[in-house]
Design a protein around this motif. Structure first.
Motif, PDB file in Angstrom:
ATOM      1  N   UNK A 300     140.375  79.568   2.981  1.00  0.00           N
ATOM      2  CA  UNK A 300     141.453  80.228   3.563  1.00  0.00           C
ATOM      3  C   UNK A 300     141.573  79.115   5.301  1.00  0.00           C
ATOM      4  N   UNK A 301     143.100  79.302   5.591  1.00  0.00           N
ATOM      5  CA  UNK A 301     143.065  78.783   7.165  1.00  0.00           C
ATOM      6  C   UNK A 301     142.784  79.202   7.701  1.00  0.00           C
ATOM      7  N   UNK A 302     142.791  80.685   7.567  1.00  0.00           N
ATOM      8  CA  UNK A 302     142.547  81.271   8.724  1.00  0.00           C
ATOM      9  C   UNK A 302     141.146  81.747   8.751  1.00  0.00           C
ATOM     10  N   UNK A 303     139.661  81.803   7.632  1.00  0.00           N
ATOM     11  CA  UNK A 303     138.555  82.173   7.557  1.00  0.00           C
ATOM     12  C   UNK A 303     138.264  80.199   7.595  1.00  0.00           C
ATOM     13  N   UNK A 304     138.424  79.042   7.192  1.00  0.00           N
ATOM     14  CA  UNK A 304     138.084  77.810   8.241  1.00  0.00           C
ATOM     15  C   UNK A 304     138.624  78.039   9.376  1.00  0.00           C
ATOM     16  N   UNK A 305     139.037  78.436  10.200  1.00  0.00           N
ATOM     17  CA  UNK A 305     139.712  78.164  11.627  1.00  0.00           C
ATOM     18  C   UNK A 305     138.622  78.870  12.559  1.00  0.00           C
ATOM     19  N   UNK A 306     138.579  80.597  11.963  1.00  0.00           N
ATOM     20  CA  UNK A 306     136.753  81.345  12.763  1.00  0.00           C
ATOM     21  C   UNK A 306     136.461  80.234  12.286  1.00  0.00           C
ATOM     22  N   UNK A 307     135.788  79.406  11.449  1.00  0.00           N
ATOM     23  CA  UNK A 307     134.181  79.589  11.625  1.00  0.00           C
ATOM     24  C   UNK A 307     134.189  77.897  12.374  1.00  0.00           C
ATOM     25  N   UNK A 308     135.110  77.233  12.343  1.00  0.00           N
ATOM     26  CA  UNK A 308     135.309  76.110  12.928  1.00  0.00           C
ATOM     27  C   UNK A 308     135.182  76.466  14.931  1.00  0.00           C
ATOM     28  N   UNK A 309     135.490  77.051  15.042  1.00  0.00           N
ATOM     29  CA  UNK A 309     135.855  78.551  16.968  1.00  0.00           C
ATOM     30  C   UNK A 309     134.209  78.889  17.186  1.00  0.00           C
ATOM     31  N   UNK A 310     133.536  78.672  16.449  1.00  0.00           N
ATOM     32  CA  UNK A 310     132.497  79.664  16.341  1.00  0.00           C
ATOM     33  C   UNK A 310     130.792  78.762  16.040  1.00  0.00           C
ATOM     34  N   UNK A 311     130.626  78.507  17.289  1.00  0.00           N
ATOM     35  CA  UNK A 311     129.141  76.988  16.940  1.00  0.00           C
ATOM     36  C   UNK A 311     128.534  77.379  15.495  1.00  0.00           C
ATOM     37  N   UNK A 312     127.213  78.705  16.072  1.00  0.00           N
ATOM     38  CA  UNK A 312     126.646  79.239  14.467  1.00  0.00           C
ATOM     39  C   UNK A 312     127.561  78.999  13.066  1.00  0.00           C
ATOM     40  N   UNK A 313     128.398  79.050  13.004  1.00  0.00           N
ATOM     41  CA  UNK A 313     129.192  79.242  11.876  1.00  0.00           C
ATOM     42  C   UNK A 313     129.855  77.981  11.887  1.00  0.00           C
ATOM     43  N   UNK A 314     129.727  76.898  12.841  1.00  0.00           N
ATOM     44  CA  UNK A 314     129.588  75.786  12.870  1.00  0.00           C
ATOM     45  C   UNK A 314     128.671  75.250  11.884  1.00  0.00           C
ATOM     46  N   UNK A 315     127.187  75.232  12.854  1.00  0.00           N
ATOM     47  CA  UNK A 315     126.190  74.312  12.041  1.00  0.00           C
ATOM     48  C   UNK A 315     125.968  75.416  10.631  1.00  0.00           C
ATOM     49  N   UNK A 316     125.955  76.466  10.275  1.00  0.00           N
ATOM     50  CA  UNK A 316     126.076  77.180   8.812  1.00  0.00           C
ATOM     51  C   UNK A 316     127.103  76.144   7.879  1.00  0.00           C
ATOM     52  N   UNK A 317     128.642  75.311   8.457  1.00  0.00           N
ATOM     53  CA  UNK A 317     128.859  75.159   7.189  1.00  0.00           C
ATOM     54  C   UNK A 317     129.098  73.470   7.705  1.00  0.00           C
ATOM     55  N   UNK A 318     128.241  72.379   8.544  1.00  0.00           N
ATOM     56  CA  UNK A 318     127.827  71.822   8.539  1.00  0.00           C
ATOM     57  C   UNK A 318     125.980  71.547   8.317  1.00  0.00           C
ATOM     58  N   UNK A 319     125.358  71.680   7.886  1.00  0.00           N
ATOM     59  CA  UNK A 319     124.023  72.069   8.117  1.00  0.00           C
ATOM     60  C   UNK A 319     123.083  70.739   7.569  1.00  0.00           C
ATOM     61  N   UNK A 320     123.834  69.498   7.560  1.00  0.00           N
ATOM     62  CA  UNK A 320     122.874  67.905   7.057  1.00  0.00           C
ATOM     63  C   UNK A 320     123.691  67.003   8.035  1.00  0.00           C
ATOM     64  N   UNK A 321     124.862  67.567   8.672  1.00  0.00           N
ATOM     65  CA  UNK A 321     125.178  66.625  10.076  1.00  0.00           C
ATOM     66  C   UNK A 321     125.153  67.340  11.215  1.00  0.00           C
TER      67      UNK A 321
END
Length: 724
Positions: A300-321
């Motif tokens: 869902x959008x809200x969860x995704x926005x939360x992950x995008x705005x947190x640098x640690x979650x951002x790294x976890x979401x894109x570990x290969x990039x």
């Protein structure tokens, strides 16, 4: 199961006159001297075995009698008994080694349990630590326990040294462990066959870079003044306006490519719509990459926005990039809570999974805005620091307004539209193998971001499912908690693997001669991260081109029946999957626990995760001891289990192929990114020494050079590719 490189023991039924175990193929000596085997008959071996049970040390009279009975020379009888005694001794010592390591694991687990128990002690009246607790005494207890563990390791060391026949300096650590340099040093690889050995400065000192994330950014921005923040707000607002138009406008701003259906930016239209000051002063060495893609994501959008705005979650979401991300300052916060209106100054470093491709790093502003109910926009735009004139020349990458729309859909899904728009100045020439992939915008483009996001959100959805799937858990993983623990362990393995082949500033790669025109690239670093063996770690990798579609190469590595064809560390033994956790809709996305059918030691398993989407795939694996796997499967925290993974990355070579999809596409355009050829990176890590001051030794370099060379040759042979 012993999961090392070495063969061990030999057959007492064979008498080998010329003991040469290494298959280097290119050594003139080995071609001159032929191996001569005398295979004993079953009856001869049976008689010798029965005699050995009665008397392992026959005297000369008994040997002469056996010689007459069996028609063998007395010298052959003597050699057979010598070999049999050596083999029996090795078997006993391996069994002792196994028992000691299991006991070692048990003591260590108790040690951890005691630590946790000490942490949780509190006084019922005041909530603080109890008065009788003496930190000094507790510390002394732990020191004593650790000393006992050290003694256990020394015992294992002496047994291993006897077994191998020489001192061992690179012993496994106290943890349930990986492929250690002990295993690798037992190998019988040669170095002559791979270009005459490495030309390497063996005095390389390991860098201080952490393996899981680069701890230091190139430049620490100063404290922001109100004027800085005002300027940043203006830049972010203008970038958001540009992004919304880029996301919503089609022709003539974006045109459909006739070859693969991708959106291509019309630069003339873009410059008319978004005139930039000084655009006529363009640097001729700068090129622009622009791409756009859209697809449905299971989050869902809200969860995704939360992950995008947190640098640690951002790294976890894109570990290969994303190899590193950090927020320096929140310039402005959301007024009504949530993230709408949040502006933050960030840093990130991005990679392609090969040591041949330079990382890209950005200092940028990330601004989030809720456009309407259920629709968010997030924009990234590079920020140049005017007060530091020395920084500008270091930048190779500049992000023009880029980002995404996140639109809520029913049932917890979101429609995501993504734009990547960057200016790149290549300080070093792009390697020819990756030229097509990078210049086409596929390497760092919107499609790779979106397909990775889709795959990772499927993985997160699988992680959150509490119901037991029979195929996933069977009788091996007892609970949903065990499944989640295993998935967390596997994700840490993936993150560690991706970091190990990064071209971050913390990794100084050195090229060895031989193998092919690229050579094997090596880097060393001190490892001190939790969940990794402490000491000096050697990472080695090479990239090869194969004239085979990426999906076919991925299927080859995934097929457990074909593993003996490439896995030189398992001595050609077959493997069987004993646990399987699905990580998404594509059957290739899964975590597996594999057991190899080796003869003596059954305490080592292989943890493996494979990931595939239409932008590429990876297969990463790591030997883990059975007690550690049991801890993870029981649902306990797996974060202390040390991992030193190896594996493969597979990507299209960037040359368009009109012949249909690759079977892994999850994006809306299923025919894109098909490729007639694949770029495959082969990467290994070994623990060189547990001493942080150790230097890289020639033996480790030779071992890893041969390891990769042999693996590459076996892959090409198995896939019927030219070996040159």
């Amino acid at each position: 199961m012993e999961y090392g490189v070495g063969g061990g023991g030999g057959f007492p039924g064979d008498h080998l006159h010329h003991h040469n175990h290494h298959h280097d193929g290119g050594s003139s000596d080995s071609q001159k001297r032929k191996k001569r085997y005398h295979r004993h008959t079953a009856n001869q071996i049976q008689r010798l075995e029965s005699m050995f049970k009665e008397c392992p040390h026959p005297d000369e009279k008994q040997r002469m009698q056996l010689s007459r009975e069996l028609g063998l020379a007395p010298r052959q009888i003597k050699f057979w008994f010598q070999n049999r005694r050596t083999q029996m001794k090795a078997q006993h010592e391996r069994a002792d080694n196994c028992t000691l390591r299991a006991e070692n694991d048990r003591i260590r687990c108790e040690n951890i349990a005691y630590r946790e128990a000490l942490k949780n002690i509190f006084c019922p009246s005041c909530g603080g630590p109890p008065l009788h607790e003496d930190p000094y005494v507790d510390e002394q207890k732990l020191r004593l326990e650790n000393a006992q563990l050290k003694e256990e390791v020394d015992r294992v060391s002496s047994i291993a040294a006897k077994y191998i026949g020489r001192p061992i300096s690179q012993l496994p650590q106290l943890h349930p462990i990986h492929i250690s340099s002990l295993d690798l040093s037992m190998g019988s690889f040669g170095t002559q066959g791979f270009g005459g050995g490495p030309s390497l400065d063996l005095d390389l000192l390991p860098g201080n870079g952490s393996s899981s994330s680069m701890q230091n950014v190139p430049y620490q921005p100063p404290c922001l003044s109100d004027m800085d923040k005002s300027l940043m707000s203006d830049i972010a607002s203008n970038a958001m306006e540009e992004l919304v138009r880029l996301l919503q406008t089609n022709e003539p701003l974006w045109m459909k490519s006739s070859t693969d259906g991708r959106d291509v930016l019309n630069f003339d239209t873009y410059e008319r719509m978004f005139p930039k000051p000084n655009s006529h002063l363009k640097n001729p060495n700068v090129r622009i990459e622009a791409s756009r893609d859209s697809g449905v994501v299971i989050m869902n959008g809200l969860t995704m926005v939360d992950m995008f705005m947190d640098p640690n979650k951002w790294m976890e979401l894109f570990p290969t990039i994303v190899t590193m991300a950090r927020t320096f300052e929140v310039v402005s916060s959301a007024i009504m809570g949530g993230h709408s209106g949040t502006l933050q100054l960030m840093y990130e470093e991005l990679q392609v999974l090969s040591p041949l491709v330079s990382t890209r790093d950005f200092y940028f502003l990330r601004y989030c805005q809720q456009i309407e109910q259920g629709l968010w926009a997030i924009v990234d735009v590079s920020y140049d620091f005017p007060q530091d004139n020395n920084l500008a020349p270091q930048f190779r990458s500049h992000r023009l307004p880029s980002g995404c729309f996140i639109q809520d859909m029913p049932n917890g899904y979101s429609q995501v539209t993504w734009v990547e728009h960057v200016e790149i100045e290549d300080k070093t020439p792009v390697h020819r193998l990756y030229r097509n992939l990078i210049f086409s915008g596929l390497a760092f483009g919107a499609h790779r971001w979106l397909s990775t996001l889709q795959r990772m959100c499927e993985r997160i959805a699988c992680l959150m499912v509490s119901g037991n799937s029979t195929r996933d858990l069977g009788s091996v993983i007892p609970s949903p908690e065990g499944k989640r623990s295993m998935m967390k362990l596997a994700q840490r393995m993936i993150t560690n693997f991706c970091a190990s082949i990064s071209t971050s500033a913390s990794h100084k790669w050195t090229t060895l001669s031989g193998l092919n025109e690229i050579g094997v690239r090596v880097t060393v670093h001190n490892s001190s991260d939790p969940g990794q063996p402490n000491g000096v770690v050697l990472s080695a990798a090479t990239t090869i081109w194969l004239p085979i579609p990426p999906q076919t190469v991925f299927n080859f590595f995934k097929d457990e029946r074909k593993r003996p064809q490439w896995d030189v560390l398992s001595n050609g033994n077959a493997v069987q999957e004993v646990a399987h956790i699905a990580n998404g809709s594509h059957p290739g996305n899964c975590v597996s626990v594999l057991r190899a059918f080796n003869t003596s030691q059954n305490s080592m398993l292989i943890l493996q995760e494979s990931c595939i989407d239409s932008s590429g795939s990876i297969v990463v694996y790591c030997p883990v001891e059975l007690p550690a796997i049991n801890i993870a499967m029981s649902g306990e925290d797996p974060s202390y289990i040390p991992l030193l993974p190896s594996g493969f990355t597979i990507s299209p070579d960037g040359q368009s192929d009109e012949g249909g999809g690759d079977g892994a596409s999850t994006s809306s355009n299923t025919n894109r990114n098909t490729s007639s050829g694949s770029l495959v990176t082969v990467a290994f890590q070994i623990l060189v020494s547990s001493l942080p001051s150790a230097k890289l030794n020639k033996e480790s370099v030779n071992t890893v050079n041969s390891l990769i060379g042999t693996t590459v040759q076996q892959i090409k042979a198995a896939l019927n590719c030219p070996s040159s």
